[in-house]
Scaffold this motif. Structure first.
Motif, short mmCIF file in Angstrom:
data_model
loop_
_atom_site.label_atom_id
_atom_site.label_comp_id
_atom_site.label_asym_id
_atom_site.label_seq_id
_atom_site.Cartn_x
_atom_site.Cartn_y
_atom_site.Cartn_z
N ALA A 125 44.00 68.54 0.83
CA ALA A 125 45.09 69.54 0.75
C ALA A 125 45.24 70.76 1.76
O ALA A 125 46.59 71.20 1.84
CB ALA A 125 45.12 69.71 -0.71
N ASP A 126 44.07 71.20 2.06
CA ASP A 126 44.20 72.43 2.87
C ASP A 126 44.16 71.94 4.31
O ASP A 126 44.08 73.11 5.20
CB ASP A 126 42.82 73.32 2.22
CG ASP A 126 41.63 72.36 2.50
OD1 ASP A 126 41.56 71.30 3.02
OD2 ASP A 126 40.44 72.98 2.68
N ALA A 127 44.23 70.83 4.78
CA ALA A 127 44.25 70.64 6.07
C ALA A 127 45.34 70.89 6.99
O ALA A 127 45.25 70.82 8.13
CB ALA A 127 43.70 69.05 6.36
N LEU A 128 46.46 70.80 6.51
CA LEU A 128 47.78 71.06 7.31
C LEU A 128 48.16 72.36 7.35
O LEU A 128 48.54 73.14 5.92
CB LEU A 128 49.08 70.04 6.77
CG LEU A 128 50.13 70.10 7.49
CD1 LEU A 128 50.14 69.85 8.91
CD2 LEU A 128 51.20 69.22 6.69
N ARG A 129 48.35 72.84 8.31
CA ARG A 129 49.13 74.25 8.22
C ARG A 129 50.36 74.22 9.21
O ARG A 129 50.37 73.93 10.46
CB ARG A 129 48.04 75.42 9.08
CG ARG A 129 46.91 75.74 8.28
CD ARG A 129 46.04 76.47 8.79
NE ARG A 129 46.65 77.74 9.33
CZ ARG A 129 45.91 78.50 10.30
NH1 ARG A 129 44.75 78.47 10.82
NH2 ARG A 129 46.68 79.59 10.50
N THR A 130 51.56 74.70 8.68
CA THR A 130 52.82 74.39 9.20
C THR A 130 53.44 75.98 9.75
O THR A 130 52.52 77.05 9.21
CB THR A 130 53.85 73.87 8.47
OG1 THR A 130 53.94 74.77 7.11
CG2 THR A 130 53.31 72.30 8.38
#
Length: 406
Positions: A125-130
């Motif tokens: 859940a915390d792997a993607l930063r847009t």
């Protein structure tokens, strides 16, 4: 900004780019034991409105991630299809059954947004930063970690994956003297429209100086694409729907109806470029390139996204935690450069063949294709064998599927 590895003993990887290749690499690295962050420049992951064909080779790569069967469930068409001439004559007829017999599976066409959603769900859940602007500051060495600057703050990483597309800033930072991708000589339009009132078989049509493709999606809509030999950088002054009408409305049914049903805002146009001068390796320091960042290719074999998926899975195999990273990255380049370079060149040859403008040459081409199809129902399919027969180096996580084990 310090690396999360100060709180976590797992090696840390930063993926620059949240497209199909970047997401695949992140999942594969995560599953092999890496802590992963994906940095995506766009504020939201809203893929362009187009489809992507997932061939048996990329489906096998997705099997490694446990996602292959979910992709196959999205197949919209299990009947026939093939290649047609501009007037509608069938040059080649193929079937899902024939493709399965030849390669162990058939092409699955999905909306890019559907595939991206499936990949994102497989990430922590915390792997993607847009909405993050990221750049490579230092590729690192065997003794020193790589540095990525994200929104003005520095992040140290044990591995950086450049998945930032055809205009890759990561590639330019690694290989500043290498030639940039060049124009193939043709542009492409893509559109998704409601299904016409009547049924039809999927087809790709080779006409004079261009190609048209029509394929159904699982949700009942139609994905269509077209290409044409035109000068680089052009756009129609009265809109792309008018341009498609001028170029393709006199081609066979259902092409005119599909163009008529398209909304102008749903038609995408992009010049097609490729890496006409290939890189000799896809890594430097602690950085690896994947997908269009490494080997942008013409869409004539529908392998751009497929090869990016392969890249991500193969990269994770070679850089397993605890292994020699330098040796692993060298192994990744050794595995991927020959294959992808050959496919880039094969796609360029196919582009020259299906964008002929000479009427006599087109007639000869069509007769040769039709004759080859008459010699054997799978003869045309076998020309794709060196691509579709690829197997990943890992055993599939998707337990026991007959397709994955072929």
């Amino acid at each position: 900004m310090t690396s999360p590895t100060e709180q976590d003993r797992r090696p840390y990887a930063v993926v620059i780019g949240g497209g199909i290749g970047g997401l695949t690499a992140a999942i594969a690295l995560h599953q092999s034991g890496w802590r992963v962050t994906v940095l995506e420049r766009a504020a939201t992951l809203e893929p362009i409105g187009s489809g992507i064909g997932l061939a048996p080779n990329s489906q096998r790569a997705l099997d490694v991630l446990g996602l292959g069967d979910r992709v196959r469930e999205l197949a919209a068409w299990e009947g026939g299809g093939g290649m047609r001439a501009q007037g509608g004559r069938w040059l080649v007829r193929t079937s899902a059954t024939a493709a399965t017999e030849e390669f162990g599976g058939a092409l699955v066409l999905v909306h890019r947004a559907t595939l991206v959603e499936l990949l994102v769900r497989a990430l922590p859940a915390d792997a993607l930063r847009t909405g993050v602007r990221a750049e490579l500051v230092d590729p690192g060495t065997a003794d020193g970690r790589a540095v990525v600057r994200a929104d003005g703050m520095d992040i140290e990483a044990d591995l950086v994956v450049g998945a930032d597309g055809i205009n890759s800033a990561v590639r330019s930072a690694l290989f500043p003297a290498h030639p940039q991708p060049t124009y193939t000589g043709f542009t492409a339009w893509r559109l998704i429209v409601p299904t016409p009132d009547r049924t039809f078989e999927p087809h790709e049509t080779w006409g004079r100086g261009g190609v048209w493709g029509t394929h159904p999606l699982k949700d009942g809509r139609i994905y269509a694409y077209a290409t044409a030999t035109v000068p680089e950088g052009g756009h129609s002054p009265d809109g792309e729907k008018a341009e498609l009408t001028r170029r393709f409305a006199d081609w066979h049914d259902p092409i005119p109806a599909i163009i008529a049903s398209a909304r102008p805002e749903d038609i995408l146009r992009n010049d097609v470029r490729h890496m006409s001068t290939p890189l000799t390796h896809y890594h430097r320091g602690r950085v690896a390139l994947i997908g269009d960042s490494a080997h942008a290719m013409a869409p004539t074999l529908a392998q751009g996204g497929n090869q990016a998926i392969e890249d991500g899975v193969v990269l994770a195999h070679h850089v397993a935690p605890g292994s020699d990273l330098a040796a692993g990255l060298a192994g990744y380049s050794a595995a991927r450069v020959p294959r992808t370079t050959a496919i880039v060149r094969q796609a360029a040859r196919a582009a020259r063949m299906n964008h002929l403008t000479s009427a006599p040459l087109i007639a000869v081409r069509n007769e040769l294709i039709a004759a080859a199809a008459r010699l054997g129902p799978n003869l045309i399919l076998r020309s794709f064998a060196s691509i579709a027969d690829w197997r990943p180096p890992q055993r599939p996580y998707a337990a026991g599927t007959k397709f994955a084990q072929r």
